[in-house]
Design a protein around this motif. Structure first.
Motif, PDB file in Angstrom:
ATOM      1  N   ARG A  60       7.107  -0.079  10.810  1.00  0.00           N
ATOM      2  CA  ARG A  60       6.074  -1.038  11.225  1.00  0.00           C
ATOM      3  C   ARG A  60       5.047  -0.389  12.301  1.00  0.00           C
ATOM      4  O   ARG A  60       4.121  -0.686  12.400  1.00  0.00           O
ATOM      5  CB  ARG A  60       6.785  -2.358  11.347  1.00  0.00           C
ATOM      6  CG  ARG A  60       7.087  -2.977  10.022  1.00  0.00           C
ATOM      7  CD  ARG A  60       7.760  -4.336  10.601  1.00  0.00           C
ATOM      8  NE  ARG A  60       6.747  -5.273  10.880  1.00  0.00           N
ATOM      9  CZ  ARG A  60       6.969  -6.451  11.473  1.00  0.00           C
ATOM     10  NH1 ARG A  60       8.145  -6.510  12.205  1.00  0.00           N
ATOM     11  NH2 ARG A  60       6.005  -7.020  11.810  1.00  0.00           N
ATOM     12  N   GLN A  63       2.866   2.165  11.207  1.00  0.00           N
ATOM     13  CA  GLN A  63       1.716   1.539  10.435  1.00  0.00           C
ATOM     14  C   GLN A  63       0.803   0.890  11.204  1.00  0.00           C
ATOM     15  O   GLN A  63      -0.480   1.035  11.255  1.00  0.00           O
ATOM     16  CB  GLN A  63       2.312   0.243   9.588  1.00  0.00           C
ATOM     17  CG  GLN A  63       2.835   0.750   7.968  1.00  0.00           C
ATOM     18  CD  GLN A  63       3.010  -0.603   7.299  1.00  0.00           C
ATOM     19  OE1 GLN A  63       4.376  -1.195   7.535  1.00  0.00           O
ATOM     20  NE2 GLN A  63       2.277  -1.065   6.177  1.00  0.00           N
ATOM     21  N   VAL A  64       1.026   0.261  12.235  1.00  0.00           N
ATOM     22  CA  VAL A  64       0.392  -0.465  13.256  1.00  0.00           C
ATOM     23  C   VAL A  64      -0.372   0.622  14.305  1.00  0.00           C
ATOM     24  O   VAL A  64      -1.585   0.416  14.381  1.00  0.00           O
ATOM     25  CB  VAL A  64       0.930  -1.507  14.222  1.00  0.00           C
ATOM     26  CG1 VAL A  64       0.321  -1.951  15.458  1.00  0.00           C
ATOM     27  CG2 VAL A  64       1.819  -2.372  13.475  1.00  0.00           C
ATOM     28  N   ASN A  66      -1.552   3.185  13.097  1.00  0.00           N
ATOM     29  CA  ASN A  66      -2.604   3.755  12.219  1.00  0.00           C
ATOM     30  C   ASN A  66      -3.596   2.807  11.790  1.00  0.00           C
ATOM     31  O   ASN A  66      -4.439   2.896  10.784  1.00  0.00           O
ATOM     32  CB  ASN A  66      -2.220   4.396  11.258  1.00  0.00           C
ATOM     33  CG  ASN A  66      -1.407   6.096  11.484  1.00  0.00           C
ATOM     34  OD1 ASN A  66      -2.309   6.776  12.003  1.00  0.00           O
ATOM     35  ND2 ASN A  66      -0.134   6.183  10.984  1.00  0.00           N
ATOM     36  N   SER A  67      -3.298   1.364  12.281  1.00  0.00           N
ATOM     37  CA  SER A  67      -4.289   0.362  11.747  1.00  0.00           C
ATOM     38  C   SER A  67      -5.610   0.409  12.505  1.00  0.00           C
ATOM     39  O   SER A  67      -5.784   1.192  13.672  1.00  0.00           O
ATOM     40  CB  SER A  67      -3.394  -1.027  12.098  1.00  0.00           C
ATOM     41  OG  SER A  67      -3.632  -1.238  13.485  1.00  0.00           O
ATOM     42  N   PRO A  68      -6.797  -0.173  12.201  1.00  0.00           N
ATOM     43  CA  PRO A  68      -8.118  -0.237  12.885  1.00  0.00           C
ATOM     44  C   PRO A  68      -7.879  -0.398  14.406  1.00  0.00           C
ATOM     45  O   PRO A  68      -8.630  -0.147  14.933  1.00  0.00           O
ATOM     46  CB  PRO A  68      -8.652  -1.315  11.942  1.00  0.00           C
ATOM     47  CG  PRO A  68      -8.083  -1.468  10.666  1.00  0.00           C
ATOM     48  CD  PRO A  68      -6.700  -1.079  10.990  1.00  0.00           C
ATOM     49  N   ARG A  71      -6.460   3.298  15.616  1.00  0.00           N
ATOM     50  CA  ARG A  71      -6.456   4.251  14.755  1.00  0.00           C
ATOM     51  C   ARG A  71      -7.290   5.327  15.450  1.00  0.00           C
ATOM     52  O   ARG A  71      -8.347   5.175  16.215  1.00  0.00           O
ATOM     53  CB  ARG A  71      -7.451   4.143  13.440  1.00  0.00           C
ATOM     54  CG  ARG A  71      -7.199   5.245  12.411  1.00  0.00           C
ATOM     55  CD  ARG A  71      -8.063   4.847  11.199  1.00  0.00           C
ATOM     56  NE  ARG A  71      -7.160   4.023  10.460  1.00  0.00           N
ATOM     57  CZ  ARG A  71      -7.504   3.138   9.548  1.00  0.00           C
ATOM     58  NH1 ARG A  71      -8.766   2.889   9.512  1.00  0.00           N
ATOM     59  NH2 ARG A  71      -6.598   2.159   8.877  1.00  0.00           N
ATOM     60  N   SER A 269      -8.143  -8.018  12.442  1.00  0.00           N
ATOM     61  CA  SER A 269      -7.482  -6.845  12.074  1.00  0.00           C
ATOM     62  C   SER A 269      -5.965  -6.999  13.010  1.00  0.00           C
ATOM     63  O   SER A 269      -4.797  -6.585  12.566  1.00  0.00           O
ATOM     64  CB  SER A 269      -8.107  -5.676  13.060  1.00  0.00           C
ATOM     65  OG  SER A 269      -9.454  -5.458  12.211  1.00  0.00           O
ATOM     66  N   THR A 270      -6.019  -7.691  13.956  1.00  0.00           N
ATOM     67  CA  THR A 270      -4.727  -8.007  14.671  1.00  0.00           C
ATOM     68  C   THR A 270      -3.736  -8.803  13.982  1.00  0.00           C
ATOM     69  O   THR A 270      -2.589  -8.541  13.890  1.00  0.00           O
ATOM     70  CB  THR A 270      -5.229  -8.639  16.207  1.00  0.00           C
ATOM     71  OG1 THR A 270      -5.912  -8.055  16.894  1.00  0.00           O
ATOM     72  CG2 THR A 270      -3.535  -8.904  16.869  1.00  0.00           C
ATOM     73  N   GLN A 272      -3.587  -8.940  10.684  1.00  0.00           N
ATOM     74  CA  GLN A 272      -2.995  -8.004   9.458  1.00  0.00           C
ATOM     75  C   GLN A 272      -1.919  -7.202  10.035  1.00  0.00           C
ATOM     76  O   GLN A 272      -1.006  -6.973   9.439  1.00  0.00           O
ATOM     77  CB  GLN A 272      -4.077  -7.223   8.975  1.00  0.00           C
ATOM     78  CG  GLN A 272      -5.152  -8.260   8.233  1.00  0.00           C
ATOM     79  CD  GLN A 272      -6.239  -7.377   7.750  1.00  0.00           C
ATOM     80  OE1 GLN A 272      -6.345  -6.107   7.795  1.00  0.00           O
ATOM     81  NE2 GLN A 272      -7.399  -8.196   7.260  1.00  0.00           N
ATOM     82  N   SER A 273      -2.084  -6.616  11.368  1.00  0.00           N
ATOM     83  CA  SER A 273      -1.163  -5.772  11.887  1.00  0.00           C
ATOM     84  C   SER A 273       0.155  -6.326  12.058  1.00  0.00           C
ATOM     85  O   SER A 273       1.299  -5.674  12.152  1.00  0.00           O
ATOM     86  CB  SER A 273      -1.624  -5.265  13.233  1.00  0.00           C
ATOM     87  OG  SER A 273      -1.714  -5.998  14.275  1.00  0.00           O
ATOM     88  N   VAL A 276       2.445  -7.001   8.750  1.00  0.00           N
ATOM     89  CA  VAL A 276       2.711  -5.810   7.714  1.00  0.00           C
ATOM     90  C   VAL A 276       4.205  -5.949   7.501  1.00  0.00           C
ATOM     91  O   VAL A 276       5.200  -6.498   8.482  1.00  0.00           O
ATOM     92  CB  VAL A 276       2.315  -4.423   8.633  1.00  0.00           C
ATOM     93  CG1 VAL A 276       0.857  -4.156   8.439  1.00  0.00           C
ATOM     94  CG2 VAL A 276       3.006  -4.275   9.846  1.00  0.00           C
TER      95      VAL A 276
END
Length: 276
Positions: A60, A63-64, A66-68, A71, A269-270, A272-273, A276
């Protein structure tokens, strides 16, 4: 409160005072990371090695990373790169935030529904807090995120204990009253058990005390209160102009910053992060 709710209130207080209330615990790896960061000699490699003990948290975090939200031009492919790129302290706050989701694991379908509702509220408040923090000098966005996530943590053991009381558990108004009354003191107890500092403990203590005021600039409580109000998580009858938090952040009570399109994108965006 109804007589039934009042009785439950007294039972819960007794359970708290006699250390019989089962409090949620943070995952071991999150605690290890927090302790390691406090050590001046900790390296990015050591933090990464500790993270490998929890495969779910590790995945996780990458993933986070590399999130918007974070990134960069080069994708982050492993834990050490994530720690080096984001910084040890940011990783600490992110790991604790990501670990929070593991606490909201219910043992029944009915409890799961209540837990999911509490988690969704926490995530929405946290996302708004992080967005607000980017506009306030001196407040760390990742710590603001964590403040939003922990503001209602006290409701979890209340829900667990209430599940054994069918009359109360099935009376949404009575249960809501009990949660409103006890979330703050139970939340304080949890954060003290977790050895969190005054900044976060004050969040669970004062989140719903909208007359809360203090010396100096804006703090985490101010962020959480505005997130609760502007996110629509508090009764409409609260007079925003009487809430000191708005003045602390220099915000106009006639403007809902959550409704601004640019801010909505950051908030989504937050959220969604964290999902995950």
């Amino acid at each position: 409160m109804s007589e039934k709710a009042d009785q439950f209130y007294n039972e819960l207080k007794t359970a708290v005072e006699s250390d019989q209330l089962v409090l949620p615990t943070l995952p071991e790896v999150a605690l290890k990371i927090r302790d390691a960061v406090e050590s001046e000699n900790t390296s990015a490699q050591q933090i990464a090695e500790t993270l490998t003990q929890d495969a779910s948290l590790s995945a996780r975090l990458i993933q986070v990373s590399n999130s918007p939200l974070y990134r960069s031009r080069t994708p982050i492919e492993d834990l050490q790169m994530a720690v080096t790129r984001l910084g040890i302290r940011m990783v600490r706050d992110l790991v604790i935030s990501l670990a929070m989701k593991q606490i909201y694991q219910a043992t029944s379908d009915v409890l799961d529904e209540h837990f999911r509702k509490s988690w969704n509220t926490a995530v929405e408040v946290a996302a708004i807090c992080r967005m607000l923090a980017t506009t306030v000098p001196g407040i760390n966005p990742e710590q603001a995120l964590l403040a939003g996530l922990i503001h209602n943590i006290g409701s979890l053991p209340i829900l667990v204990m209430a599940e054994d009381d069918d009359d109360l558990f099935n009376d949404s108004e009575a249960l809501g009253n009990v949660i409103d009354e006890l979330t703050s003191p139970v939340g304080e107890l949890i954060l003290k058990t977790w050895n969190f500092g005054d900044s976060m403990t004050n969040v669970v203590k004062h989140a719903h005390n909208f007359s809360y005021d203090h010396e100096g600039g804006a703090d985490m409580v101010d962020l959480v209160q505005i997130a609760l109000l502007q996110g629509g998580h508090e009764p409409q009858e609260i007079d925003w102009s009487s809430v000191p938090a708005f003045a602390k952040l220099g915000m106009d009570t006639d403007v809902n910053v959550v409704e601004i399109e640019e801010n909505q994108e950051i908030i989504e965006s937050t959220k969604q992060s964290l999902m995950v």
